[in-house]
Design a protein around this motif. Structure first.
Motif, mmCIF file in Angstrom:
data_model
loop_
_atom_site.group_PDB
_atom_site.id
_atom_site.type_symbol
_atom_site.label_atom_id
_atom_site.label_comp_id
_atom_site.label_asym_id
_atom_site.label_seq_id
_atom_site.Cartn_x
_atom_site.Cartn_y
_atom_site.Cartn_z
ATOM 1 N N ILE A 58 0.832 -1.211 0.000
ATOM 2 C CA ILE A 58 0.000 0.000 0.000
ATOM 3 C C ILE A 58 0.867 1.262 0.000
ATOM 4 O O ILE A 58 0.542 2.247 -0.667
ATOM 5 N N VAL A 59 1.996 1.227 0.718
ATOM 6 C CA VAL A 59 2.914 2.375 0.704
ATOM 7 C C VAL A 59 3.420 2.630 -0.716
ATOM 8 O O VAL A 59 3.512 3.779 -1.160
ATOM 9 N N GLU A 60 3.722 1.556 -1.437
ATOM 10 C CA GLU A 60 4.195 1.676 -2.820
ATOM 11 C C GLU A 60 3.161 2.409 -3.682
ATOM 12 O O GLU A 60 3.500 3.278 -4.490
ATOM 13 N N VAL A 61 1.891 2.077 -3.504
ATOM 14 C CA VAL A 61 0.815 2.712 -4.271
ATOM 15 C C VAL A 61 0.558 4.133 -3.799
ATOM 16 O O VAL A 61 0.448 5.072 -4.607
ATOM 17 N N MET A 62 0.471 4.334 -2.482
ATOM 18 C CA MET A 62 0.074 5.633 -1.944
ATOM 19 C C MET A 62 1.145 6.701 -2.152
ATOM 20 O O MET A 62 0.819 7.868 -2.406
ATOM 21 N N ASN A 63 2.416 6.330 -2.030
ATOM 22 C CA ASN A 63 3.464 7.317 -2.324
ATOM 23 C C ASN A 63 3.340 7.819 -3.746
ATOM 24 O O ASN A 63 3.423 9.028 -4.017
ATOM 25 N N LYS A 64 3.114 6.898 -4.670
ATOM 26 C CA LYS A 64 2.972 7.286 -6.073
ATOM 27 C C LYS A 64 1.726 8.140 -6.294
ATOM 28 O O LYS A 64 1.711 9.027 -7.149
ATOM 29 N N ALA A 65 0.680 7.874 -5.526
ATOM 30 C CA ALA A 65 -0.545 8.678 -5.639
ATOM 31 C C ALA A 65 -0.281 10.132 -5.245
ATOM 32 O O ALA A 65 -0.755 11.064 -5.909
ATOM 33 N N PHE A 66 0.485 10.330 -4.194
ATOM 34 C CA PHE A 66 0.817 11.692 -3.766
ATOM 35 C C PHE A 66 1.751 12.375 -4.765
ATOM 36 O O PHE A 66 1.580 13.550 -5.100
ATOM 37 N N TYR A 67 2.760 11.628 -5.256
ATOM 38 C CA TYR A 67 3.719 12.227 -6.186
ATOM 39 C C TYR A 67 3.058 12.610 -7.503
ATOM 40 O O TYR A 67 3.446 13.586 -8.145
ATOM 41 N N ALA A 68 2.061 11.826 -7.906
ATOM 42 C CA ALA A 68 1.344 12.133 -9.142
ATOM 43 C C ALA A 68 0.649 13.485 -9.037
ATOM 44 O O ALA A 68 0.488 14.191 -10.040
ATOM 45 N N LYS A 69 0.258 13.863 -7.828
ATOM 46 C CA LYS A 69 -0.371 15.169 -7.580
ATOM 47 C C LYS A 69 0.676 16.244 -7.273
ATOM 48 O O LYS A 69 0.330 17.372 -6.915
ATOM 49 N N LYS A 70 1.953 15.858 -7.394
ATOM 50 C CA LYS A 70 3.082 16.736 -7.059
ATOM 51 C C LYS A 70 3.027 17.183 -5.605
ATOM 52 O O LYS A 70 3.477 18.282 -5.254
ATOM 53 N N ASP A 71 2.474 16.325 -4.766
ATOM 54 C CA ASP A 71 2.433 16.574 -3.323
ATOM 55 C C ASP A 71 3.450 15.659 -2.663
ATOM 56 O O ASP A 71 3.170 14.494 -2.384
#
Length: 518
Positions: free
Chosen positions: A364-377
């Motif tokens: 889940i960390v692998e997915v969620m980190n990418k979710a934040f980075y995709a938003k440039k957050d």
């Protein structure tokens, strides 16, 4: 769920699985010759320290900043400008990695003292020698990761997923045929060559997609400035696991020569299992998340995150239970041979048990980190990462006093899970609907099905352990029977409870039949 996603995931999963299996086979061959003695300990420390330093300083920043910025340039300014940015980016990353590598070689003794200072003199001196060979791995790894981001941005996942398979195969061949000629120094040198192969393998595909090398570095490029601005907080947020591993190496170096090696074998086996699913899903959805962010399509963005979390939960929860039940059998069948004896198996399986607790959290960390980075957050995961690192350091010191190096594995599992929970809650706060009733009900159904599977597998294993026992073949048969029945029970249970992911194969078969009939 789109057919294209299922097809892409299936292909990448198979290639990733092959890569991980070859990586495991590499470790099996290595374990046979070196076991958990001081040579293995020195080798693993010499490999782990540079790679973890790279992960802290560069690798996450490469994969997590390059793809969003590249996709933005690609959509707004076109392919040529995006490729020019990629060339400049790769040159800068290679230059930084070279500087880090040179500093590491010059101060190799000080680095080992800081991060593995508990080693006995013989192990310490060998680690210093080997780390001088391994530090240049940072250069090839950094460039390889850059090309992975470049190709994935163009929707090409097969070659990036394949690079580990080829380098692992090359190292296996070396270990079997040439190990005796040059000893551990030769093995370490060839590991460096194997990493260089990961760059060379990707060059033809990168060239086809427009990459051209130009000896030019431009730090004034606004897009490069944007990357560095994003990279600083990302380094903190994604360095959690790497810092955990370095802390574990440092503390384990005071627990005898076998501790570091046993931790490394168990962690690598853990990564083979969890990484096949986590990295395959994370790598596929990241470009999609980045595009949905650029397009400001929040509905699609939320749907992609939920899809990733649901699939990981469906796959990793039963796997976690399976590892807990068969931990000793797995390690014995996979590693126990030659210098890797029964004591090595007990040490490694103990650590594997505690690492496995964090499997779902890892994914889940692998997915969620990418979710934040995709938003440039990158700020949110950075702050969470700092908190989690502090918690891990405290837990590592505390648990290692009680449980020795098993406490280090448990600390990693706890902090992975904590990291995942906080990331999910924060993401849901920013984008309402990520954690919804449907997701929770689906998770609850998976837990019920996994519980049923657990009871059945334990009963089968207890019934068979006195009937089918003895050599490795008997172990494989016993574990195979339990695993097969467990998979069937779990799938049928999730199918009866109408878990979304259990319906994917059914829907896929129906669509295939309809296509044939048409």
């Amino acid at each position: 769920m789109k057919k294209s996603f299922v097809k892409t995931f299936s292909t990448v999963f198979i290639i990733t699985l092959i890569s991980k299996v070859l990586g495991l086979l590499r470790d099996i061959v290595f374990a046979k010759y070196y076991g958990t003695g001081y040579i293995a300990t020195a080798y693993f420390a010499a490999i782990r320290i540079p790679t973890q330093l790279l992960d802290i300083g560069l690798s996450a920043a490469i994969t997590s900043t390059f793809i969003p910025v590249f996709n933005e340039i690609l959509q707004k300014d076109g392919r040529d400008n995006a490729n020019k940015f990629a060339g400049n980016f790769i040159n800068i990353i290679a230059a930084i990695a070279t500087i880090i590598s040179v500093i590491g070689i010059i101060f190799s003794e000080q680095v080992v003292t800081l991060l593995a200072g508990g080693f006995e003199t013989q192990t310490f001196n060998l680690t210093v020698d080997l780390i001088k060979i391994t530090f240049p791995m940072i250069i090839f790894t950094a460039i390889a990761f850059s090309f992975v981001g470049f190709l994935q941005s163009y929707g090409q996942f097969n070659i990036p997923a394949m690079i580990s398979a080829i380098s692992n195969l090359a190292l296996i061949i070396y270990l079997v045929l040439f190990r005796e000629n040059f000893g551990i120094y030769g093995v370490t040198t060839f590991m460096l060559i194997a990493w260089a192969l990961q760059v060379l393998i990707q060059l033809p595909s990168a060239y086809k997609n427009g990459y051209r090398f130009k000896f030019k570095i431009d730090f004034k490029d606004e897009n490069i400035k944007k990357v560095f601005k994003l990279a600083i907080p990302i380094i903190f947020s994604t360095s959690v696991l790497s810092v955990n591993n370095l802390v574990a190496t440092r503390l384990a170096s005071n627990m005898g020569d076998s501790a570091v090696a046993a931790l490394e074998y168990s962690y690598k086996l853990y990564l083979v299992i969890v990484g096949v699913f986590s990295y395959a899903i994370g790598n596929i959805i990241f470009p999609e998340l980045a595009r949905s962010s650029v397009e400001k399509d929040n509905t699609k963005y939320i749907d992609i995150i939920q899809k990733g979390v649901r699939i990981l939960s469906y796959l990793l929860i039963p796997l976690t239970i399976g590892i807990m039940i068969y931990k000793t059998d797995l390690v014995s069948v996979i590693y126990q041979s030659g210098e890797f004896n029964e004591n090595s198996t007990l040490l490694t399986s103990g650590a594997l048990l505690f690492y496995s607790i964090g499997m779902l959290g890892f994914g889940i960390v692998e997915v969620m980190n990418k979710a934040f980075y995709a938003k440039k957050d990158a700020k949110t995961p950075m702050l969470i990462g700092i908190v989690v690192i502090i918690v891990n350091v405290a837990l590592s010191f505390g648990l290692s006093r009680i449980m020795q190096f098993n406490g280090l594995a448990l600390s990693t599992a706890i902090t992975s899970t904590l990291n995942a929970i906080i990331l999910l809650i924060c993401a849901n706060y920013k984008e309402k609907g990520i954690i919804n009733k449907g997701l929770i009900i689906n998770l609850f159904k998976i837990l019920i099905s996994a519980g049923v599977m657990c009871v059945v597998v334990i009963l089968i294993n207890n019934g068979l352990i006195n009937i089918i026992n003895g050599n490795k073949l008997m172990q494989i048969i016993r574990v195979g029977i339990g695993a097969l029945v467990g998979v069937m029970i779990y799938y049928l249970s999730t199918l009866l409870l109408k878990v979304d992911e259990a319906l994917i194969p059914v829907d896929y078969i129906k669509n295939r039949k309809n296509t044939v009939n048409e």
